[in-house]
Structures are given as structure tokens and as C-alpha cells.
Design a protein around this motif. Structure first.
Motif, mmCIF file in Angstrom:
data_model
loop_
_atom_site.group_PDB
_atom_site.id
_atom_site.type_symbol
_atom_site.label_atom_id
_atom_site.label_comp_id
_atom_site.label_asym_id
_atom_site.label_seq_id
_atom_site.Cartn_x
_atom_site.Cartn_y
_atom_site.Cartn_z
ATOM 1 N N ILE A 1 0.831 -1.206 0.000
ATOM 2 C CA ILE A 1 0.000 0.000 0.000
ATOM 3 C C ILE A 1 0.866 1.258 0.000
ATOM 4 C CG2 ILE A 1 -1.661 1.325 1.364
ATOM 5 C CD1 ILE A 1 -2.890 -1.310 2.270
ATOM 6 N N SER A 2 1.963 1.219 0.746
ATOM 7 C CA SER A 2 2.832 2.397 0.867
ATOM 8 C C SER A 2 3.437 2.809 -0.468
ATOM 9 C CB SER A 2 3.940 2.122 1.882
ATOM 10 O OG SER A 2 3.406 1.844 3.155
ATOM 11 N N PHE A 3 3.668 1.834 -1.349
ATOM 12 C CA PHE A 3 4.274 2.130 -2.648
ATOM 13 C C PHE A 3 3.236 2.242 -3.760
ATOM 14 C CE2 PHE A 3 7.854 0.286 -0.284
ATOM 15 C CZ PHE A 3 8.826 1.245 -0.525
ATOM 16 N N SER A 4 1.965 2.341 -3.377
ATOM 17 C CA SER A 4 0.885 2.410 -4.358
ATOM 18 C C SER A 4 0.067 3.682 -4.132
ATOM 19 C CB SER A 4 0.001 1.164 -4.248
ATOM 20 O OG SER A 4 0.763 -0.021 -4.361
ATOM 21 N N HIS A 5 -1.021 3.797 -4.886
ATOM 22 C CA HIS A 5 -1.885 4.968 -4.790
ATOM 23 C C HIS A 5 -3.330 4.516 -4.605
ATOM 24 C CE1 HIS A 5 1.727 6.235 -7.013
ATOM 25 N NE2 HIS A 5 1.540 7.427 -6.437
ATOM 26 N N PHE A 6 -3.529 3.574 -3.694
ATOM 27 C CA PHE A 6 -4.863 3.005 -3.506
ATOM 28 C C PHE A 6 -5.764 3.953 -2.720
ATOM 29 C CE2 PHE A 6 -2.318 -1.137 -3.505
ATOM 30 C CZ PHE A 6 -2.506 -1.327 -4.859
ATOM 31 N N GLN A 7 -7.044 3.906 -3.072
ATOM 32 C CA GLN A 7 -8.065 4.633 -2.328
ATOM 33 C C GLN A 7 -9.145 3.683 -1.806
ATOM 34 O OE1 GLN A 7 -9.580 7.845 -4.766
ATOM 35 N NE2 GLN A 7 -7.538 8.341 -5.543
ATOM 36 N N TYR A 8 -9.019 2.415 -2.204
ATOM 37 C CA TYR A 8 -10.026 1.421 -1.829
ATOM 38 C C TYR A 8 -9.305 0.084 -1.695
ATOM 39 C CZ TYR A 8 -14.419 -1.314 -2.210
ATOM 40 O OH TYR A 8 -15.480 -2.171 -1.988
#
Length: 551
Positions: free
Chosen positions: A90-97
Motif C-alpha cells: 500500500i505504501s508504494f501504491s496509490h490506492f483509495q479502496y
């Protein structure tokens, strides 16, 4: 719905909850859940449900810039290493869900967090949802955590495996010693049958409870009240856990159907587990072909023969491997079931028949031949399809199974496999006529045999260890003896230890099994403050002592 129909449909049904959440999502999945998916329809199942991508559950993976939704499917408790990996991704991504599915139910998460009382709702899952939002960087983003028992791998409609629990191993006497060391002397267990669930290590408790929960979910789905029977100490613990499952009492009162379930410790039948039975094609395929990475129930099929490429160092690994799990084709599924249950001769003939029938449907120039089916013949039939992409796609399942059969039949390890079968029969006959020491003596010439590598039937160290397991697993029943015979056996065992150790030190490379054994020995010696130099060491004495415990 009949119970039999329910058992057939249940593995696929467990994935419905996951499929309902994967639309427009990148899916991260661990090996155990991937293997279940592999036998339930494969990656196509997720893509048809709208998934954008499927990635390994690893800290080295992440979502793309334009991938705002992630679904995680894991077979472990949501803490420790699992939580760390989710956080890294998650830290290296751009998730919102983010949606997280775990095969471990909430009640077991309470146990893993040392909460012994029942709490309302799902507080552990709720807390993890908050962590997900925190890791995504905005508490207003959406996070969901839920349980889904996606642990069943249906090899056929009647034969299901649970690869997520492949590492559960029956308790041995050495385990009893380890358990008793942590208990007061007055409360130590006298035998393995006295061991209770609470005395086991927490990780093993979680595995057993998760297995019982998955089985309970199956019985709940098919509306069945089960009657459990167990053989062996580990089986007794699993059966007891299933009987005391929170849903079990209500189910046993109201379920319309009834079934018996039998749990058996496999260490009570090691001859069946390590034996070479000789008359089943799938057994040979699983024995000699390399496993799919991260899998325990399927193998890799080399697909190079479906192309015009030549087998060289440059072409090795450029094609994705085939496999045995063929979910898309009804014809391939029927062929797989035949291969699984029929004798080798019948199975090979059915493989040839299906290849001939497929070639005839596509009007390919097949040359019929009678007599014994050979690996070369099967390969020649398969190669007819490589110039017709439409035919290749239509019959890919049958072609993969045909290649698996051909590659197993011509594999260089097969003569050694047949040699093991012959030795097992000779040793079994000898156990009926002689004592254990005399039988072990017959293994010494085999261990000391030439290691030139020119004889394809020469047994490896792995094969010799398997033969020793086979001998010791039947020796107690066949060769009872007193103190004098035990001394005689011990003398021969010392010779075996020396011969095996010498054989091992001459190895230029070690198999995965020997790497695991020697690594355990090396770590054990280093923890004791001993230094090791030179070639790898196999503590054969420890191996033989374990064999004596098993028998």
C-alpha cells in the motif's frame, strides 16, 4: 440440493465473495490461495469478474499510478509478516479502496491476539480496516476486511485437497518431549494421545482451528451433521476441534443430512506415502516432473514441443509452462479424471485416443498406429497442432495433459523410479523372511555402489532415504525383536550412517530435500556453538532415529 452436489460446488462458491469485489482492482494473492484458485478456474476467473491485474503477495510488488483499488487474498492471520507485506504494498501504491480477504476466521484472530472471550462484532477486522486507511494516507478512503474460506482445491468433482494446510504434520514422540519440557513435571503428558489443544504451539493451534473452521463451513453449506472418527493423536485433536466448533452444535440439531468424516494421521501409513506403486500414470507424472513454483499439487509441463523452437539453453524458460489443472474444457477434465484413477496402460491409451480424436476434428494429417503407446508417438500427435493456432487453442487442455504423459514416460528419472519399486518389493519380501538387521544389510551394497552417473537407474541419496523410510515403516510389524536383535540392528545402522555420509560428501549438488535437511543440521550445530567447515553435513543418525520413532 443433495450433499454430493454441494460438495462439488462448494469450492467454487467460496470464491464468489472474492469475485464480487475484484472489479477494476489489482489483486494480490499468496501462494496457498493462488493454488486454490488454480484448481477452481485459474486467473481467468478473476479477469472475467473484472480484475485489472493479478500479482504475487510480496513486498516487492505494488499497484500502478492508475490503479486506485486493491484486493488482497491471504491464507494467514492479519498480523506480523502478513500485515507488514500489506503495508509495504500500500505504501508504494496509490490506492483509495482496499479489500482484504483472509481464510482465517475472526474467532481465530481473537485467539492470535490473546483474546479469550467472545466479543460482539469483528473488532480485529475493524481495527485492521483503520490501519488500511492509515496506510493509504486518508481515513476517508474505503477499507474492508472479511473472511472467505478459499482453501479447497478440487482436483476432480469427488477429490478435493486443501493445500493451505499441507504443512500440518502429525505429532511424533520428539514433539511430545518438546511439549513436556515447557510443563511442570507433575503435569507432563504420558503419551501423544494425552496432548490437548492448549499445549500446542500457537501457530499450530491456529492451523488446526482454521482447518476445522473450513470443514465446518463445508458441512454448513451442504446442510450436514457430521459424525467424526479419528486415528492418531493429531487426527483426534482436529476431530475434537471440529466437534467443538461454535456452529457445530446448532448444525447437528437442525441439519437434514448426515455424513461420517474420518481423520487419519498419515504417519500411520508411511509405506503408502513413500511407496512406488507402479501402475498409475499420474503418480509418475507428479514424481518426476518439476513442481509449479509455489504449488504442492501441480507440475510444470514443457510447452516447447508446441512450437518449432529447438531445445537449447537460449529457449529454456521462455514459454509459460503447462499444467494438469484444466478447468476450461470438459474433454480435458474427463481425460484428467481417467488418468487419475485408471491403470497406466489404460490411461496412456486414453491419452492417445483423445489426441487422435482432437486431430481428426481439426482435419490434421494424423497417421494411425496400433500396438504399445510410446512417448514419441504421443509427442508426434501433439506436434501436429503447432501450425494451427485455432486448433491449438481449442484443444490446449488435452495437449497439455498429453505432453505431461509423454514427458513423464521418457523422463530420465523414470528408470530410477522403477528401480525403487523393484527394491521395495525385494525388501518387503525380505522383511517377511529375515530380521531388520539383515534387511538393512541388503541396502549397504546399494549405498556403496558406483557413483559414476552412467547408470540411469542408480539410486540417489533422496531415493535411499525414501527406501529407509519404507523399510522402517513396516519393520516393527514384520520384525519384532529383543535386546540382542536391537544391538545387531544398531551395529548395521552405524554402517549405514557412515556409508550415507560418505555418499553425501561426494555430491556436487544437493536436492531441495537434502538442502532442507542439511540446513536444519547446520543451523542446529551453529546454535550449539560448533563451527562447520568443508562439505555439507547430513546428520544421518538423526534421520535414522526419526525413522525408528515413526515405526
Amino acid at each position: 440440493m443433495l450433499p454430493t452436489d454441494g460438495v462439488m460446488s462448494f469450492p467454487g462458491q467460496t470464491w464468489e465473495k472474492v469475485l464480487s469485489k475484484v472489479k477494476k482492482a489489482v489483486v494480490f494473492m499468496d501462494d496457498r490461495c493462488s493454488e486454490s484458485l488454480h484448481w477452481n478456474g485459474g486467473a481467468a476467473l478473476l479477469f472475467e469478474a473484472g480484475a485489472r491485474n493479478i500479482k504475487q503477495f510480496s513486498s516487492f510488488e505494488a499497484g500502478g499510478q492508475n490503479e486506485p483499488k486493491a484486493v488482497f487474498v491471504v491464507s494467514t492471520v492479519l498480523k506480523g509478516k502478513t500485515a507488514d507485506i500489506i503495508k509495504d504494498i500500500i505504501s508504494f501504491s496509490h490506492f483509495q479502496y482496499c479489500v482484504v480477504f483472509t481464510t482465517v476466521p475472526h474467532s481465530i484472530h481473537l485467539l492470535a491476539n490473546n483474546v479469550t472471550t467472545d466479543l460482539e462484532g469483528n473488532p480485529v477486522f475493524d481495527q485492521f480496516e483503520e490501519k488500511l486507511c492509515e496506510w493509504m494516507g486518508d481515513m476517508n478512503y474505503t477499507a474492508e476486511v472479511m473472511h472467505a474460506p478459499v482453501v479447497f482445491a478440487p482436483l476432480t468433482q469427488q477429490f478435493h485437497l486443501l493445500p493451505a494446510f499441507s504443512e500440518i504434520f502429525p505429532l511424533l514422540e520428539v514433539d511430545l518431549e518438546a511439549i513436556n519440557e515447557k510443563r511442570p513435571e507433575k503435569k507432563r503428558f504420558g503419551s501423544l494421545m494425552d496432548v490437548d489443544m492448549h499445549s500446542l504451539p500457537p501457530e499450530l493451534q491456529i492451523q488446526i482451528k482454521s482447518l476445522a473452521s473450513a470443514l465446518s463451513a463445508l458441512f454448513e453449506f451442504i446442510g450436514t451433521r457430521e459424525e467424526s472418527f479419528s486415528v492418531g493423536p493429531m487426527s483426534r485433536l482436529i476431530a475434537g476441534e471440529l466437534a467443538s466448533h461454535p456452529q457445530a452444535k446448532n448444525r447437528r440439531k437442525s441439519a437434514p443430512n448426515k455424513a461420517s468424516i474420518v481423520f487419519i494421521d498419515r504417519t500411520l501409513d508411511l509405506t503408502g506415502a513413500v511407496g512406488h506403486h507402479g501402475d498409475n500414470l499420474v503418480e509418475k507424472i507428479l514424481s518426476v516432473l518439476p513442481q509449479l513454483p509455489g504449488h504442492v499439487t501441480d507440475i510444470q509441463v514443457d510447452m516447447l514441443e508446441l512450437t518449432h523452437l529447438k531445445k537449447t539453453a537460449d529457449t529454456k524458460g521462455i514459454l509459460a509452462p503447462g499444467c494438469l489443472a484444466q478447468n476450461q474444457s470438459a474433454t480435458a477434465r474427463l481425460l484428467w479424471e481417467t488418468m487419475l484413477v485408471a491403470k497406466q496402460k489404460e490411461a496412456v491409451m486414453e491419452v492417445r485416443r483423445q489426441l487422435v480424436e482432437a486431430a481428426s476434428k481439426e482435419n490434421l494429417p494424423i497417421k494411425m498406429s496400433l500396438g504399445r503407446v510410446t512417448a514419441e508417438q504421443l509427442c508426434s500427435y501433439v506436434q501436429l497442432f503447432r501450425d494451427s493456432w485455432g486448433a491449438l487453442e481449442s484443444h490446449s487442455g488435452v495437449l497439455q495433459l498429453g505432453l505431461a504423459a509423454a514427458q513423464a514416460l521418457r523422463h530420465p528419472a523414470l528408470p530410477r523410479w522403477d528401480a525403487c519399486l523393484a527394491f521395495e518389493r525385494l525388501l518387503l519380501q525380505a522383511l517377511g523372511d529375515s530380521d531388520l538387521a539383515e534387511v538393512l544389510k541388503q541396502l549397504l551394497p546399494i549405498i556403496k555402489s558406483s557413483e559414476s552417473g552412467t547408470d540411469s537407474s542408480e539410486l540417489s541419496v533422496d531415493d535411499l532415504l525414501v527406501l529407509l523410510v519404507y523399510v522402517y515403516s513396516v519393520a516393527k510389524e514384520a520384525c519384532p525383536g529383543g535386546a540382542d536383535k536391537e544391538k545387531h540392528v544398531e551395529k548395521v545402522e552405524n554402517e549405514l550412517i557412515g556409508a550415507l555420509t560418505l555418499r553425501l560428501t561426494r555430491q556436487t549438488s544437493l536436492s531441495p530435500l537434502l538442502q532442507e535437511i542439511t540446513d536444519v543440521c547446520v543451523r542446529g550445530l551453529r546454535s550449539a556453538g560448533l563451527q562447520m567447515e568443508g562439505l555439507p553435513l547430513l546428520d544421518v543418525g538423526r534421520v535414522i532415529s526419526c525413522l525408528e520413532v515413526w515405526c
